[in-house]
Design an enzyme around this catalytic site. Structure first.
Site, PDB file in Angstrom:
ATOM      1  CE  LYS A  22      -5.542  -3.300  -9.278  1.00 25.55           C
ATOM      2  NZ  LYS A  22      -5.674  -3.692  -7.884  1.00 25.55           N
ATOM      3  CG  ASN A  23      -7.895  -0.227  -8.064  1.00 29.05           C
ATOM      4  OD1 ASN A  23      -7.673  -1.445  -8.027  1.00 29.05           O
ATOM      5  ND2 ASN A  23      -7.150   0.637  -7.415  1.00 29.05           N
ATOM      6  NE  ARG A  93      -8.979  -4.048   1.211  1.00 29.73           N
ATOM      7  CZ  ARG A  93      -9.107  -4.476   2.453  1.00 29.73           C
ATOM      8  NH1 ARG A  93      -8.618  -5.643   2.818  1.00 29.73           N
ATOM      9  NH2 ARG A  93      -9.724  -3.761   3.338  1.00 29.73           N
ATOM     10  CB  CYS A 117      -1.350  -4.381  -1.378  1.00 29.29           C
ATOM     11  SG  CYS A 117      -1.179  -4.689  -3.143  1.00 29.29           S
ATOM     12  NE  ARG A 122      -5.968  -2.359   1.932  1.00 28.74           N
ATOM     13  CZ  ARG A 122      -5.805  -2.513   0.615  1.00 28.74           C
ATOM     14  NH1 ARG A 122      -4.920  -3.362   0.161  1.00 28.74           N
ATOM     15  NH2 ARG A 122      -6.539  -1.835  -0.229  1.00 28.74           N
ATOM     16  N   PRO A 123      -9.161  -1.928   7.558  1.00 30.19           N
ATOM     17  CG  PRO A 123      -9.813  -0.070   8.817  1.00 30.19           C
ATOM     18  CD  PRO A 123      -8.661  -0.632   8.048  1.00 30.19           C
ATOM     19  CB  ILE A 124     -14.256  -3.857   5.686  1.00 25.41           C
ATOM     20  CG1 ILE A 124     -14.511  -5.059   6.592  1.00 25.41           C
ATOM     21  CG2 ILE A 124     -13.207  -4.169   4.655  1.00 25.41           C
ATOM     22  CD1 ILE A 124     -15.253  -6.180   5.862  1.00 25.41           C
ATOM     23  CG  ASP A 125     -14.341   0.761  10.303  1.00 25.17           C
ATOM     24  OD1 ASP A 125     -13.375   0.559   9.539  1.00 25.17           O
ATOM     25  OD2 ASP A 125     -14.611   1.883  10.774  1.00 25.17           O
ATOM     26  CG  ASP A 310      -3.187   2.710  -5.350  1.00 23.88           C
ATOM     27  OD1 ASP A 310      -2.841   2.548  -4.161  1.00 23.88           O
ATOM     28  OD2 ASP A 310      -4.238   2.225  -5.818  1.00 23.88           O
ATOM     29  NE  ARG A 402      -2.843  -8.479  -6.590  1.00 21.99           N
ATOM     30  CZ  ARG A 402      -2.785  -7.576  -5.630  1.00 21.99           C
ATOM     31  NH1 ARG A 402      -1.747  -7.513  -4.849  1.00 21.99           N
ATOM     32  NH2 ARG A 402      -3.773  -6.749  -5.424  1.00 21.99           N
TER      33      ARG A 402
HETATM   34  C1  UD1 Z   1      -8.690   1.334  -2.801  1.00 22.83           C
HETATM   35  C2  UD1 Z   1      -7.748   0.790  -3.850  1.00 22.83           C
HETATM   36  C3  UD1 Z   1      -6.312   0.906  -3.365  1.00 22.83           C
HETATM   37  C4  UD1 Z   1      -5.996   2.347  -2.967  1.00 22.83           C
HETATM   38  C5  UD1 Z   1      -7.042   2.891  -2.011  1.00 22.83           C
HETATM   39  C6  UD1 Z   1      -6.868   4.370  -1.724  1.00 22.83           C
HETATM   40  C7  UD1 Z   1      -9.106  -0.917  -4.903  1.00 22.83           C
HETATM   41  C8  UD1 Z   1      -9.347  -2.363  -5.089  1.00 22.83           C
HETATM   42  N1  UD1 Z   1      -8.091  -0.599  -4.077  1.00 22.83           N
HETATM   43  O1  UD1 Z   1      -8.508   0.534  -1.643  1.00 22.83           O
HETATM   44  O2  UD1 Z   1      -5.457   0.486  -4.413  1.00 22.83           O
HETATM   45  O3  UD1 Z   1      -4.731   2.408  -2.349  1.00 22.83           O
HETATM   46  O4  UD1 Z   1      -8.362   2.701  -2.540  1.00 22.83           O
HETATM   47  O5  UD1 Z   1      -6.929   5.102  -2.903  1.00 22.83           O
HETATM   48  O6  UD1 Z   1      -9.742  -0.068  -5.495  1.00 22.83           O
HETATM   49  N2  UD1 Z   1     -10.742   2.808   5.955  1.00 22.83           N
HETATM   50  C9  UD1 Z   1     -11.334   2.672   7.195  1.00 22.83           C
HETATM   51  N3  UD1 Z   1     -12.452   1.878   7.293  1.00 22.83           N
HETATM   52  C10 UD1 Z   1     -12.999   1.253   6.208  1.00 22.83           C
HETATM   53  C11 UD1 Z   1     -12.387   1.412   4.951  1.00 22.83           C
HETATM   54  C12 UD1 Z   1     -11.244   2.194   4.851  1.00 22.83           C
HETATM   55  O7  UD1 Z   1     -10.867   3.224   8.175  1.00 22.83           O
HETATM   56  O8  UD1 Z   1     -14.021   0.579   6.358  1.00 22.83           O
HETATM   57  C13 UD1 Z   1      -9.520   3.630   5.825  1.00 22.83           C
HETATM   58  C14 UD1 Z   1      -8.293   2.809   5.410  1.00 22.83           C
HETATM   59  O9  UD1 Z   1      -7.651   2.239   6.518  1.00 22.83           O
HETATM   60  C15 UD1 Z   1      -7.442   3.850   4.681  1.00 22.83           C
HETATM   61  C16 UD1 Z   1      -8.488   4.802   4.084  1.00 22.83           C
HETATM   62  O10 UD1 Z   1      -9.716   4.542   4.746  1.00 22.83           O
HETATM   63  O11 UD1 Z   1      -6.678   4.569   5.614  1.00 22.83           O
HETATM   64  C17 UD1 Z   1      -8.702   4.649   2.597  1.00 22.83           C
HETATM   65  O12 UD1 Z   1      -9.069   3.309   2.298  1.00 22.83           O
HETATM   66  P1  UD1 Z   1     -10.009   2.937   1.071  1.00 22.83           P
HETATM   67  O13 UD1 Z   1     -10.207   4.136   0.218  1.00 22.83           O
HETATM   68  O14 UD1 Z   1     -11.191   2.229   1.600  1.00 22.83           O
HETATM   69  O15 UD1 Z   1      -9.105   1.891   0.286  1.00 22.83           O
HETATM   70  P2  UD1 Z   1      -9.586   0.581  -0.465  1.00 22.83           P
HETATM   71  O16 UD1 Z   1     -10.938   0.792  -1.051  1.00 22.83           O
HETATM   72  O17 UD1 Z   1      -9.348  -0.627   0.372  1.00 22.83           O
END
Ligand code: UD1
Length: 423
Positions: A22-23, A93, A117, A122-125, A310, A402
């Site tokens: 899925k991912n 997401r 979830c 869950r920042p996107i910075d 996960d 999902r």
């Molecule tokens: C993806 C997976 C999710 C999985 C995660 C970690 C998808 C759709 N989802 O989520 O199922 O649990 O990887 O393997 O593929 N972070 C920041 N800033 C950012 C982005 C992330 O600080 O801009 C931090 C997050 O808070 C978290 C860590 O980085 O602590 C890992 O997050 P990330 O690998 O980005 O997870 P996702 O891509 O959202």
């Protein structure tokens, strides 16, 4: 709202075939929107997150056509709208990958913030930091809307991710394939789906090197012709969930259509716990023999090649059945133990403190009525129910659907007593 009714205590055995990841599919399908021609994508899991993403693509003007149960053709050349403002964007997401895909291809994107979830913040910075480094000149986030623009072509840059992020790594790759010059992503995530997205992009004409290592180098190209067929990798998390069901039910399960190296962190732990683990070329058999003891151990979630976050809730469900005191340390998400209260409702003895959970195993759980707090927590509830005494009702199973294709038929094929009922 539908629910599962599960009668626990059945030993699961037999073979189960894993669907496409899925991912990985979320990333690869978004990549199909980042290229300049149609592509055909095989081994796509038929789960609701994917259906929603494809609905969004169609609403943006792409041609989306299923050619068979798991093969979809996407033609992004007809995209007429760079504004993903539909409610569907908020439901998953993976919709955030449109940011990179459209910014690179059109120099402009406006969309709602993604959903997904709830594991705390869950920042996107880091995604935005990457886009800024590539030259996205205007970035605004207000009222849940992200607006990115780059009137000129993006320019390659060196980007260091101070936190290892799957989403940021993929999103920056999606934007950088169209940038002028070379982009280097340092401290990149190494998950199998990062490699899958890079392989897809390369098959479509991009030049992405180093995916699967800490440093990814992307040489941008103005046009990515596509017009190729690509097959998505098997789902590491679905595979891990089924692998754990064997010791959980003292069963014997051969999980087919997986990539054994992706499963190594789990396979090693299952061996430590006393399981038989036999690797084939694209399958793994996991069994717990009748008189063997399942012993507790410690799991620490980490970015790949560490133990996947996960699989954390499913692991806690497994540790409830193991003898002794098991520990799980959640290093990726700040708040991913919410479902533990539901396991406690079933009689589990678990203590949490911050990112640590201590599971006193060996108790037989009891059937109860439990919710699905998130996708993998929902799978953990089903696992707990399969091991429990009596009947469990798992509510809100749309959350499980999902990410798990044909979950009920696959479980029934292994001998589980589970049915879907309307609330
Ligand atoms: C993806 C997976 C999710 C999985 C995660 C970690 C998808 C759709 N989802 O989520 O199922 O649990 O990887 O393997 O593929 N972070 C920041 N800033 C950012 C982005 C992330 O600080 O801009 C931090 C997050 O808070 C978290 C860590 O980085 O602590 C890992 O997050 P990330 O690998 O980005 O997870 P996702 O891509 O959202």
């Amino acid at each position: 709202m539908s629910r599962y009714r599960i009668n626990g205590g059945r030993r699961l055995s037999g073979r189960v075939t894993i669907s496409g990841s899925k991912n990985a599919a979320l990333g690869v399908l978004a990549a199909a929107m980042a290229v300049d021609g149609p592509s055909v994508i095989e081994n796509v899991p038929r789960v609701s997150d994917i259906d929603i993403l494809l609905d969004i693509f169609a609403l943006l003007g792409a041609k989306v056509e299923w050619q068979s149960h798991d093969t979809v053709r996407i033609d992004p050349t007809t995209v007429s709208n760079h504004e993903a403002m539909m409610e569907e964007v908020h439901q998953l997401r993976g919709s955030y990958y449109l940011l990179g895909a459209f910014l690179g291809r059109f120099g402009r994107v406006r969309q709602l913030l993604p959903g997904g979830c709830d594991f705390g913040s869950r920042p996107i910075d880091l995604h935005l930091k990457g886009f800024a480094a590539l030259g996205a000149s205007e970035q605004q986030i207000s009222d849940g809307v992200i607006d990115l623009q780059c009137p000129q072509r993006l320019k390659g840059a060196s980007i260091f991710l101070n936190v290892v992020s799957v989403g940021a790594t993929i999103n920056i790759m999606l934007a950088a394939v169209h940038a002028e010059g070379v982009t280097v992503i340092d401290n990149a995530a190494k998950e199998p789906h990062i490699v899958d997205v890079a392989n897809f992009l390369n098959a479509m004409g991009a030049e992405v090197r180093g995916a699967g290592t800490d440093v990814i180098k992307i040489t941008g190209r103005p046009v990515l012709p596509a017009n190729k067929t690509y097959a998505i990798i098997p789902d590491q998390i679905e595979a891990g969930t089924f692998m754990m069901m064997a010791p959980l039910t003292r069963g014997d399960i051969t999980v087919e259509n997986l990539i054994p190296t992706h499963m190594e962190p789990l396979s090693n732990k299952l061996i430590d716990m006393g399981c038989l683990v036999e690797e084939g070329d694209d399958s793994i058999r996991v069994a717990l023999m009748e008189h063997d003891k399942l012993t507790a151990t410690t799991f620490r979630t980490m970015p790949y090649p560490g133990y996947p976050t996960d699989l954390q809730p499913q692991t806690v469900a497994l540790l409830c059945a193991a003898e002794g005191s098991g520990r799980v340390i959640e290093n990726v998400w700040e708040n991913r133990f919410q479902y533990i209260d539901d396991l406690k409702l079933m009689g589990a003895n678990i203590m949490t403190s911050g990112r640590l959970a201590i599971i006193q195993g060996g108790l037989r759980l009891q059937g109860a009525k439990v919710p699905c707090r998130d996708l993998r927590a929902g799978a953990a509830m089903v696992m707990a129910a399969l091991a429990a005494e009596g009947e469990t009702i798992v509510e809100g199973i749309e959350t499980i659907q999902r990410g798990y294709e044909n979950f009920v038929p696959k479980l029934r094929g292994l001998g589980a007593e589970i049915e879907e009922i309307e609330a």
